[in-house]
Design an enzyme around this catalytic site. Sequence first.
Site, PDB file in Angstrom:
ATOM      1  CB  CYS A 155       2.661   3.360   9.814  1.00 47.75           C
ATOM      2  SG  CYS A 155       2.183   2.205   8.514  1.00 47.75           S
ATOM      3  N   GLY A 186      -1.666  -6.499  -0.089  1.00 41.47           N
ATOM      4  CA  GLY A 186      -2.023  -7.898   0.063  1.00 41.47           C
ATOM      5  C   GLY A 186      -2.077  -8.384   1.493  1.00 41.47           C
ATOM      6  CG  HIS A 187       0.258  -6.605   4.845  1.00 44.82           C
ATOM      7  ND1 HIS A 187       0.222  -6.231   6.169  1.00 44.82           N
ATOM      8  CD2 HIS A 187       0.408  -5.463   4.145  1.00 44.82           C
ATOM      9  CE1 HIS A 187       0.347  -4.922   6.264  1.00 44.82           C
ATOM     10  NE2 HIS A 187       0.465  -4.429   5.047  1.00 44.82           N
ATOM     11  N   GLY A 224       0.793  -1.216   0.000  1.00 45.33           N
ATOM     12  CA  GLY A 224       0.000   0.000   0.000  1.00 45.33           C
ATOM     13  C   GLY A 224       0.827   1.269   0.000  1.00 45.33           C
ATOM     14  CB  THR A 225       3.868   2.313   1.859  1.00 46.17           C
ATOM     15  OG1 THR A 225       3.284   2.275   3.161  1.00 46.17           O
ATOM     16  CG2 THR A 225       4.861   3.464   1.789  1.00 46.17           C
TER      17      THR A 225
END
Length: 379
Positions: A324, A199-200, A69-70
């Site tokens: 994060c 995905g995670h 995503g990042t």
Amino acid sequence: MLYLDNAATTPVRPEVLEAMAPYLTRWFGNASSHHTVGETAAAALDDARARVARVVGMRASDVIFTSGGTESDNLAVKGIAVAARQNRGARHVVTSPIEHEAILESVDHLRRIHGFAVTMLPVDHHGRIDPGTVDDAIREDTALVAVGYANNEVGTVQDVAAIAAATSARRVPLHLDAVQAAGWLPLAGTGADSLAIAGHKLGAPKGTGALAIRGRVPLEPLFHGGGQERGRRSGTEDVAGAVALATALELAEAEREGDSTRVGAARDRFIAAVLQRVPEARVTGHPVQRLPGTASFVFPGTSGEAILLELERRGVVSSSGSACAAGSDEPSHVLLAMGYEPEVAQTAVRFTLPHEPAVDADDLAARVAAAVRAVRSAP
């Protein structure tokens, strides 16, 4: 141990491991190689791309595989904005103060390094953006509007259809961070021009992700090299990771409606039980427009980190918000933007329920109440 930090990461699903295994062992080839092993890998990559495209409602050629995503958010925000500056002199971006750091820091990079102006959309006490403010914020030189489909800390879901209508009418690209929404909310038909997935969060391994971006949107790449992903993201493709992401995303989409209804009902029972047992607790986020698996609270007069430690002693793993920002002494930027006082924002605890198995709402609420009591009674 009851793991309730699924917004941070999820275990890899057995079906995903089985699907990706051949591309780590027998068919391990480089998808750019012109031999049987490489061409088999390339075919699997093409198939994974088409499968992701079907779920998000775009073309296969619109899907770029990334590391998560990042990277997807960075590629979209920086890539679209810089391309717009080069093509038409655009130097303005629009976002909101409750976004994930991947968006906020990418926007700040555009401001510091490329001289972009930034407009922050206000949010209400529930973390919702008024779509009318999007239209008001767009200028002639606006390169991009970037917002989250659903917030990673409080679970509030935005009215993306109305936001997309505003950006489309002004012919400005809309990027959606859909990292938390995938598996819980529909990804097709949002009206977004680009969309980030990790995905995670879905039962695929960490380090897998995708950016789906419509072909008509110019994109300046962040990585340069071999020209993979149609020149938009150079680097040898992670074929096994792409297969894993596609498999996890398809499974999540097939189960989405049933899981959302069931888990949402469990979430509501849990919230009601916590509020009954801990009267001073306050729910954060929108009361209705929220992710089915997210229940987030503040417990004024306590410490969120202390409650987390007490919960773990009672067999519950949760978090204070974004993984994060874990370990930071600063209060949540999301809650501050929603109008919470810093001392209240620092008492936040977020529970993110799994798709499976079912959670006993009353038992969990009892453990939460016991943890809060222990923190309040500590010297």
